[in-house]
Each structure stands twice: as structure tokens, then as C-alpha cells.
Design a protein around this motif. Structure first.
Motif, PDB file in Angstrom:
ATOM      1  N   LEU A   1       0.805  -1.228   0.000  1.00 53.99           N
ATOM      2  CA  LEU A   1       0.000   0.000   0.000  1.00 53.99           C
ATOM      3  C   LEU A   1       0.838   1.277   0.000  1.00 53.99           C
ATOM      4  CD1 LEU A   1      -2.814  -0.972   2.525  1.00 53.99           C
ATOM      5  CD2 LEU A   1      -3.041  -0.652   0.059  1.00 53.99           C
ATOM      6  N   ASP A   2       1.778   1.355   0.911  1.00 49.93           N
ATOM      7  CA  ASP A   2       2.499   2.613   1.104  1.00 49.93           C
ATOM      8  C   ASP A   2       3.675   2.797   0.151  1.00 49.93           C
ATOM      9  OD1 ASP A   2       0.724   3.060   3.191  1.00 49.93           O
ATOM     10  OD2 ASP A   2       2.114   2.343   4.718  1.00 49.93           O
ATOM     11  N   GLU A   3       4.426   1.729  -0.069  1.00 52.41           N
ATOM     12  CA  GLU A   3       5.617   1.851  -0.903  1.00 52.41           C
ATOM     13  C   GLU A   3       5.327   1.723  -2.397  1.00 52.41           C
ATOM     14  OE1 GLU A   3       8.829  -0.664   0.443  1.00 52.41           O
ATOM     15  OE2 GLU A   3       8.236  -0.344   2.536  1.00 52.41           O
ATOM     16  N   HIS A   4       4.362   0.870  -2.741  1.00 52.12           N
ATOM     17  CA  HIS A   4       4.142   0.586  -4.167  1.00 52.12           C
ATOM     18  C   HIS A   4       2.741   0.906  -4.669  1.00 52.12           C
ATOM     19  CE1 HIS A   4       8.102  -1.216  -4.486  1.00 52.12           C
ATOM     20  NE2 HIS A   4       7.867  -1.800  -3.318  1.00 52.12           N
ATOM     21  N   TRP A   5       1.872   1.388  -3.810  1.00 53.60           N
ATOM     22  CA  TRP A   5       0.541   1.872  -4.171  1.00 53.60           C
ATOM     23  C   TRP A   5      -0.359   0.815  -4.804  1.00 53.60           C
ATOM     24  CZ3 TRP A   5       2.068   7.080  -6.890  1.00 53.60           C
ATOM     25  CH2 TRP A   5       2.743   7.890  -5.982  1.00 53.60           C
ATOM     26  N   TYR A   6      -0.173  -0.444  -4.442  1.00 59.86           N
ATOM     27  CA  TYR A   6      -1.116  -1.482  -4.869  1.00 59.86           C
ATOM     28  C   TYR A   6      -2.285  -1.431  -3.899  1.00 59.86           C
ATOM     29  CZ  TYR A   6       2.489  -3.420  -7.919  1.00 59.86           C
ATOM     30  OH  TYR A   6       3.416  -3.597  -8.906  1.00 59.86           O
ATOM     31  N   ASP A   7      -3.346  -0.735  -4.298  1.00 60.60           N
ATOM     32  CA  ASP A   7      -4.440  -0.472  -3.373  1.00 60.60           C
ATOM     33  C   ASP A   7      -5.764  -1.097  -3.768  1.00 60.60           C
ATOM     34  OD1 ASP A   7      -4.918   1.112  -5.545  1.00 60.60           O
ATOM     35  OD2 ASP A   7      -5.061   2.984  -4.434  1.00 60.60           O
ATOM     36  N   SER A   8      -5.731  -2.013  -4.720  1.00 60.45           N
ATOM     37  CA  SER A   8      -6.957  -2.686  -5.134  1.00 60.45           C
ATOM     38  C   SER A   8      -6.672  -4.158  -5.383  1.00 60.45           C
ATOM     39  CB  SER A   8      -7.523  -2.045  -6.406  1.00 60.45           C
ATOM     40  OG  SER A   8      -6.662  -2.310  -7.497  1.00 60.45           O
TER      41      SER A   8
ATOM     42  N   ARG B   1      -3.640  -8.578  -8.730  1.00 63.84           N
ATOM     43  CA  ARG B   1      -3.708  -9.612  -9.771  1.00 63.84           C
ATOM     44  C   ARG B   1      -2.651  -9.383 -10.854  1.00 63.84           C
ATOM     45  NH1 ARG B   1      -6.345 -10.229 -14.726  1.00 63.84           N
ATOM     46  NH2 ARG B   1      -7.172  -8.138 -14.596  1.00 63.84           N
ATOM     47  N   LYS B   2      -2.244  -8.146 -11.031  1.00 60.39           N
ATOM     48  CA  LYS B   2      -1.320  -7.799 -12.111  1.00 60.39           C
ATOM     49  C   LYS B   2       0.158  -7.883 -11.725  1.00 60.39           C
ATOM     50  CE  LYS B   2      -4.767  -4.760 -14.104  1.00 60.39           C
ATOM     51  NZ  LYS B   2      -5.114  -3.389 -14.458  1.00 60.39           N
ATOM     52  N   ILE B   3       0.453  -8.186 -10.456  1.00 50.54           N
ATOM     53  CA  ILE B   3       1.853  -8.248 -10.014  1.00 50.54           C
ATOM     54  C   ILE B   3       2.490  -9.538 -10.520  1.00 50.54           C
ATOM     55  CG2 ILE B   3       3.428  -8.259  -8.046  1.00 50.54           C
ATOM     56  CD1 ILE B   3       1.242  -6.797  -6.444  1.00 50.54           C
ATOM     57  N   ASP B   4       3.612  -9.424 -11.213  1.00 52.84           N
ATOM     58  CA  ASP B   4       4.283 -10.622 -11.745  1.00 52.84           C
ATOM     59  C   ASP B   4       5.294 -11.167 -10.735  1.00 52.84           C
ATOM     60  OD1 ASP B   4       6.592  -9.025 -11.947  1.00 52.84           O
ATOM     61  OD2 ASP B   4       6.292  -8.668 -14.077  1.00 52.84           O
ATOM     62  N   ASP B   5       5.828 -12.357 -11.032  1.00 46.50           N
ATOM     63  CA  ASP B   5       6.740 -13.047 -10.114  1.00 46.50           C
ATOM     64  C   ASP B   5       7.967 -12.208  -9.761  1.00 46.50           C
ATOM     65  OD1 ASP B   5       5.070 -15.254 -10.078  1.00 46.50           O
ATOM     66  OD2 ASP B   5       6.228 -16.359 -11.577  1.00 46.50           O
ATOM     67  N   SER B   6       8.548 -11.550 -10.751  1.00 49.07           N
ATOM     68  CA  SER B   6       9.763 -10.783 -10.480  1.00 49.07           C
ATOM     69  C   SER B   6       9.479  -9.596  -9.560  1.00 49.07           C
ATOM     70  CB  SER B   6      10.425 -10.325 -11.777  1.00 49.07           C
ATOM     71  OG  SER B   6       9.569  -9.454 -12.487  1.00 49.07           O
ATOM     72  N   THR B   7       8.306  -9.002  -9.675  1.00 55.30           N
ATOM     73  CA  THR B   7       7.944  -7.883  -8.806  1.00 55.30           C
ATOM     74  C   THR B   7       7.726  -8.364  -7.375  1.00 55.30           C
ATOM     75  OG1 THR B   7       6.966  -6.714 -10.679  1.00 55.30           O
ATOM     76  CG2 THR B   7       6.333  -5.964  -8.478  1.00 55.30           C
ATOM     77  N   TRP B   8       7.038  -9.513  -7.225  1.00 54.85           N
ATOM     78  CA  TRP B   8       6.872 -10.079  -5.875  1.00 54.85           C
ATOM     79  C   TRP B   8       8.242 -10.330  -5.239  1.00 54.85           C
ATOM     80  CZ3 TRP B   8       2.544  -9.621  -3.388  1.00 54.85           C
ATOM     81  CH2 TRP B   8       1.309  -9.746  -4.023  1.00 54.85           C
TER      82      TRP B   8
END
Length: 127
Positions: free
Chosen positions: A73-80, A85-92
Motif C-alpha cells: 500500500l504505502d511503498e508501491h501503491w497497490y491499493d486494489s 492480480r497484475k503483479i508478476d513473479d519478479s515484482t513479488w
């Protein structure tokens, strides 16, 4: 027929048509999963709830999920839900998430989206 049939309700209990919700909150959503994710995101703090529940699926207390919630939420703004659902393996991996937690989050995201697709109505707002 259309999966999204029925009435939706805002936090004050006012009945809204799907078209009203869509135009107010989800106008950038294109495919059905994005629309479903957007509607799920109208609930209060959906990402936090989902991550805590995913952690619980793995036997982890909510307090252990706090750093992961903050990262999303705070660092990467994934708020929904749809953004998760759109985060890929390398980003995780780059965000430092354990693989088992990623798998649990993905399973929860799929459950949430499937639930929204299956509903004729949904209460929009806090549980």
C-alpha cells in the motif's frame, strides 16, 4: 447474459445500478476481472484484509503481515484487488515477499474475483 446483474449499495445504503458504480469508480476497468477487482476495491481496505487473510491461511498472525501490507500500500501503491492480480513473479521477488505468501495472496485474489463474478448484488462499504 451479463454476469453483473442486480443492484449495488453505497455505504449509506442507497441502491445504485452497476452502470452508476462503474462510471463513478471503475471507468478505467476494461476486462471482466478488472471490473470485478474494481468493485471489490470499493470495500474498506481490501488489500490489507486480503493479505491478513492470506497470512492466516498460512497460520501467521495479522501482526506478521503488517510489513507486507505497508510494502504493497504505502511503498508501491497497490491499493486494489485488481492491482494485486497484475503483479508478476519478479515484482513479488523484488518486494521481498515469501513464495508461500505470494501463492496464498494469489489464491485469495482469485477467490475474491470469483465471488464478485458470482454475485448478483454486493454491499459496497465496510463489512
Amino acid at each position: 447474459g451479463d454476469v453483473y446483474v442486480g443492484r449495488f449499495y453505497d455505504p449509506l445504503g442507497r441502491s445504485l445500478a452497476l452502470e452508476e458504480l462503474f462510471s463513478w469508480y471503475c471507468e478505467e476497468a476494461v476486462d471482466p476481472d478488472e471490473v470485478a477487482g474494481c468493485l471489490v476495491s470499493l470495500w474498506e481496505r481490501p488489500v490489507e484484509k486480503l493479505v491478513v487473510r492470506a497470512g492466516a491461511d498460512l497460520g501467521r498472525p495479522a501482526v506478521e503481515m503488517t510489513p507486507f501490507v505497508r510494502t504493497l500500500l504505502d511503498e508501491h501503491w497497490y491499493d486494489s484487488i485488481s492491482s494485486l492480480r497484475k503483479i508478476d513473479d519478479s515484482t513479488w521477488r523484488a518486494m521481498g515477499f515469501p513464495l508461500r505468501l505470494v501463492a496464498a495472496i494469489r489464491a485469495r485474489v482469485a477467490q475474491e474475483l470469483a465471488a464478485v463474478h458470482a454475485m448478483g448484488t454486493v454491499a459496497v462499504g465496510p463489512e
